[in-house]
Structures are given as structure tokens and as C-alpha cells.
Design an enzyme around this catalytic site. Structure first.
Site, mmCIF file in Angstrom:
data_model
loop_
_atom_site.group_PDB
_atom_site.id
_atom_site.type_symbol
_atom_site.label_atom_id
_atom_site.label_comp_id
_atom_site.label_asym_id
_atom_site.label_seq_id
_atom_site.Cartn_x
_atom_site.Cartn_y
_atom_site.Cartn_z
ATOM 1 N N ASP A 1 22.964 43.973 -19.338
ATOM 2 C CA ASP A 1 22.433 44.845 -18.287
ATOM 3 C C ASP A 1 22.515 44.149 -16.927
ATOM 4 O OD1 ASP A 1 21.609 46.647 -20.421
ATOM 5 O OD2 ASP A 1 20.166 45.078 -20.877
ATOM 6 N N HIS B 1 15.615 46.391 -23.280
ATOM 7 C CA HIS B 1 17.049 46.709 -23.294
ATOM 8 C C HIS B 1 17.182 48.148 -23.785
ATOM 9 C CE1 HIS B 1 21.287 46.830 -23.888
ATOM 10 N NE2 HIS B 1 21.106 47.122 -25.164
HETATM 11 P P1 NAX Z 1 28.413 46.932 -36.144
HETATM 12 O O1 NAX Z 1 27.807 48.041 -36.933
HETATM 13 O O2 NAX Z 1 29.874 46.940 -35.853
HETATM 14 O O3 NAX Z 1 28.111 45.544 -36.899
HETATM 15 C C1 NAX Z 1 26.850 45.237 -37.388
HETATM 16 C C2 NAX Z 1 27.060 44.314 -38.568
HETATM 17 O O4 NAX Z 1 25.782 43.840 -38.971
HETATM 18 C C3 NAX Z 1 27.699 45.006 -39.769
HETATM 19 O O5 NAX Z 1 28.844 44.261 -40.157
HETATM 20 C C4 NAX Z 1 26.602 44.971 -40.827
HETATM 21 O O6 NAX Z 1 27.111 44.812 -42.134
HETATM 22 C C5 NAX Z 1 25.812 43.756 -40.376
HETATM 23 N N1 NAX Z 1 24.432 43.706 -40.877
HETATM 24 C C6 NAX Z 1 23.562 44.737 -41.042
HETATM 25 N N2 NAX Z 1 22.422 44.292 -41.582
HETATM 26 C C7 NAX Z 1 22.548 42.951 -41.717
HETATM 27 C C8 NAX Z 1 21.702 41.950 -42.226
HETATM 28 N N3 NAX Z 1 20.476 42.224 -42.689
HETATM 29 N N4 NAX Z 1 22.159 40.666 -42.215
HETATM 30 C C9 NAX Z 1 23.377 40.371 -41.762
HETATM 31 N N5 NAX Z 1 24.235 41.297 -41.297
HETATM 32 C C10 NAX Z 1 23.820 42.570 -41.274
HETATM 33 O O7 NAX Z 1 27.547 46.819 -34.814
HETATM 34 P P2 NAX Z 1 27.889 46.074 -33.440
HETATM 35 O O8 NAX Z 1 28.638 47.006 -32.565
HETATM 36 O O9 NAX Z 1 28.484 44.746 -33.722
HETATM 37 O O10 NAX Z 1 26.418 45.944 -32.814
HETATM 38 C C11 NAX Z 1 25.468 45.108 -33.405
HETATM 39 C C12 NAX Z 1 24.097 45.379 -32.797
HETATM 40 O O11 NAX Z 1 24.117 45.075 -31.393
HETATM 41 C C13 NAX Z 1 23.633 46.838 -32.896
HETATM 42 O O12 NAX Z 1 22.272 46.855 -33.277
HETATM 43 C C14 NAX Z 1 23.776 47.338 -31.475
HETATM 44 O O13 NAX Z 1 22.893 48.407 -31.193
HETATM 45 C C15 NAX Z 1 23.424 46.100 -30.698
HETATM 46 N N6 NAX Z 1 23.812 46.037 -29.276
HETATM 47 C C16 NAX Z 1 22.977 45.381 -28.441
HETATM 48 C C17 NAX Z 1 23.269 45.207 -27.104
HETATM 49 C C18 NAX Z 1 22.344 44.450 -26.203
HETATM 50 O O14 NAX Z 1 22.649 44.358 -25.016
HETATM 51 N N7 NAX Z 1 21.212 43.891 -26.657
HETATM 52 C C19 NAX Z 1 24.517 45.770 -26.519
HETATM 53 C C20 NAX Z 1 25.558 46.087 -27.530
HETATM 54 C C21 NAX Z 1 25.075 46.618 -28.851
HETATM 55 O O15 NAX Z 1 24.904 48.009 -28.722
#
Ligand code: NAX
Length: 327
Positions: A161, A189
Site C-alpha cells: 500500500d 491492509h
Molecule cells: P495463492 O492462493 O496463489 O497461494 C496461497 C498458497 O498458500 C497456496 O499454494 C496454498 O496451498 C497455500 N496454503 C494455504 N494454507 C496453507 C497452510 N496452512 N500452510 C501452508 N500453505 C498454505 O495466493 P497468493 O496470491 O499467493 O496470496 C497469498 C495471500 O496473500 C492471500 O491471502 C492474499 O489475500 C494475500 N495478499 C496480501 C497482500 C498484502 O499486501 N498483505 C497483497 C497480495 C495478496 O492479496
């Protein structure tokens, strides 16, 4: 040669992971002199572990001189063992029709388990950075489980952000973005976050006098930064990943660089009107590698106070939805 740092990454086979791991292994996060061991953690589901193997093959194929080992696991105790940094990227996404309270609770379970295990097995100097959404509240939940590690070790990312806000101010002023400084993100966020433009400077002058358009600053500027994630999903058909990974590189790099001034979501100390029990974006100054102090004393006008009140309320509401889960 320094001893390698152990960097645990959850959600390592996800979108953000695919942009992040190569940056860590190349030295962008901890510098060109610091070797790393990547401890990659995925959910215990077949597809995720298989995809992770592919990512590890690509890491091998980059022949990064700083990459001294890769561990792949779906067992958090193995993944966080002796970790110096734990980057909590993996989270459960919001499904169609899912209520926010259910999302918070489902993720709460993940972050309770991870907080406990990190507290148990991570290195003595462990630091944790949370990206998985809702990031501030997930961070609070993980920290609530810690008995050994203090709350200041747990931070959540609002750097994406901040970076977005910096670029928007530079574009509006028609200047190079390196001329924009001291733009900090307060609060959650989420679209309620507040990019505090009144303290930003452009070439050393107040951004408010260079841009001189308070209607734009209070309206379209705050809205563009707050809703940027949704705009990217609408355009790309997928959520921001490379910019989120880049922001995490910046978040950690700034936290290990004494003197760096940047926005981080940290446990509120009551400053700027935030409830002391929430994790809120604040301006911080890094003191020693991994440690920081909240920069006090920025004055807030009525507009800023109302924005901070709204984002604080959202954080308190999120806390109320999971309070029965906290340790
Ligand atoms: P993806 O869905 O591509 O990848 C998430 C991965 O996490 C998957 O491979 C899944 O198998 C794995 N996972 C789920 N539960 C797990 C657990 N208990 N232990 C280990 N791995 C686990 O999501 P992605 O685009 O990479 O985003 C990841 C997270 O970042 C999401 O929650 C998203 O909302 C968040 N974001 C946060 C941002 C921020 O600024 N704070 C910005 C970007 C993003 O939206």
C-alpha cells in the site's frame, strides 16, 4: 562467508511464492553477502506439494550462489524449525458467498497453529512477517499464541500500500517517484487503510503544497490506493502477486536496515488513536536489524482522524470476530 539465514515461507507454491522465492534466493531481501536456506511450507494437499517440487527444481536451475539449501514440507514443525524469518504468505482465500467472519475464523485456525509452532521451534532471533489476508488480524492471532517471542517480533505487511501510494503521488506531481518520501500507511491492509498524504514530501516540500489539490488527495488518491487490489483483479483476472512479493522484499529489507523509515503493521501501542490490542499500519524506524520503534508525533487533522477512526474500527471488529480463539 556468513552463516546462512533460515527463511521459512508458507504458501510457497502459490502465486506470490512464485515471485518471492527467486528474489530471496538472489539476495534481494537480505543482501548480496547473506546466504539463505529456504524452508518451504505448503498445505498438506497433493497438488500443492507437487507444484512446490516444480518450484524447487526451478530454484535449483537458477544456480543462485547464495542459496545453500531448500527444505520442502507440509509439516509446519519441520518448516519453521530454527527459522530466523518466517514469512506467512499462505492463507485460505475467500470463497464465493463466504462471510468475512467465516474467513477470519478459518484463517484464524491456520495462524493459531503457525503462531504456536513458530514460538516453539523457530530460532531465538525469530521474526515473523504476515502477508496472508486478513493480514493484520492473522498477525495478531499468531502473536497471541507466543509465550517465548514478544509481540514486536510479529509484523504484517502494508508495504504494498505504501509503494502504491508513493507511485500515485509521483504520477500526480509529475516527478520521479524517488522524490516522494514519508508517505505512511495507517491501519488495516484493506480498503479502509489511510495513506497519510499530509506528512509526505515531494523534493523536500509538503506533498499537499506541491499537488495543491485537497479534493484529489482526500478522494481519488485514497480510493485508488485503497482499492488497487480490486482494480488489479478486475484487469488481470488474478490478484496482485509480483508487486506483493516485491513489497515483502521491501518490508523485510527495510526491517533489517537500521535507520530505514517505512510503514509496517505492528502491535499498536495506542499511538495515533489505535486500540492497543490491534495490529495497525504505522510509521516505524528500524533500530537494529529486525527491531524498530514507532515514530511518534505526526499531527493529524480532522480528516486524518476520521480515516484512522474508521480503519481502527474495522480492526477492532475483526478482533471481536476472533476474540474467543485468542490465547
Ligand atoms: P495463492 O492462493 O496463489 O497461494 C496461497 C498458497 O498458500 C497456496 O499454494 C496454498 O496451498 C497455500 N496454503 C494455504 N494454507 C496453507 C497452510 N496452512 N500452510 C501452508 N500453505 C498454505 O495466493 P497468493 O496470491 O499467493 O496470496 C497469498 C495471500 O496473500 C492471500 O491471502 C492474499 O489475500 C494475500 N495478499 C496480501 C497482500 C498484502 O499486501 N498483505 C497483497 C497480495 C495478496 O492479496
Amino acid at each position: 562467508m556468513k552463516a546462512p539465514l533460515r527463511v521459512a515461507v508458507t504458501g510457497a507454491a502459490g502465486q506470490i511464492g512464485y515471485s518471492l522465492l527467486f528474489r530471496i534466493a538472489s539476495g534481494a531481501m537480505f543482501g548480496p553477502e547473506q546466504p539463505v536456506i529456504l524452508q518451504l511450507i505448503e498445505a498438506p494437499i497433493e497438488n500443492a506439494m507437487k507444484a512446490l517440487e516444480g518450484v524447487a527444481m526451478e530454484l535449483d536451475d537458477c544456480a543462485f550462489p547464495l542459496l545453500k539449501g531448500i527444505i520442502m514440507t507440509d509439516d509446519a514443525k519441520v518448516g519453521f524449525n530454527n527459522a530466523n524469518w518466517s514469512l506467512l504468505v499462505g492463507a485460505k482465500p475467500r470463497g464465493p458467498g463466504m462471510e468475512r467472519a467465516d474467513l477470519l475464523k478459518d484463517n484464524g485456525k491456520i495462524f493459531i497453529a503457525q503462531g504456536r509452532i513458530i514460538d516453539e521451534v523457530a530460532a531465538a532471533d525469530a521474526r515473523v512477517a504476515v502477508v496472508g489476508n486478513p493480514a493484520n488480524t492473522n498477525c495478531m492471532i499468531a502473536a497471541s499464541q507466543a509465550r517465548r517471542l514478544t509481540a514486536d517480533r510479529f509484523t504484517a505487511m502494508v508495504r504494498l500500500d505504501q509503494n502504491r501510494a508513493q507511485t500515485q503521488l509521483a504520477k500526480k506531481a509529475g516527478v520521479d517517484l524517488t522524490s516522494v518520501r514519508d508517505i505512511f500507511i495507517y491501519g488495516n491492509h484493506s480498503p479502509t487503510m489511510f495513506p497519510a498524504f499530509a506528512h509526505a514530501t515531494i523534493n523536500g516540500k509538503p506533498a499537499t503544497s506541491v499537488i495543491n489539490d485537497s479534493a484529489w488527495l482526500q478522494g481519488p488518491f485514497c480510493e485508488t490506493v485503497g482499492k488497487r487490489g480490486a482494480a488489479i483483479i478486475a484487469a488481470r483476472g488474478a490478484s496482485s502477486a509480483a508487486s506483493a512479493a516485491n513489497a515483502l522484499v521491501d518490508h523485510v529489507r527495510s526491517l533489517v536496515t537500521p535507520g530505514a523509515i517505512h510503514s509496517v503493521a505492528v502491535k499498536s501501542n495506542g499511538a495515533y488513536g489505535f486500540d492497543p490490542n490491534v495490529w495497525a499500519g504505522m510509521p516505524v524506524r528500524t533500530t537494529t536489524p529486525g527491531s524498530y520503534e514507532v515514530i511518534p508525533g505526526y499531527s493529524m487533522d480532522d480528516f486524518a482522524k476520521s480515516k484512522i477512526a474508521a480503519t481502527n474500527k474495522e480492526l477492532m471488529d475483526e478482533r471481536a470476530m476472533v476474540v474467543d480463539m485468542l490465547g
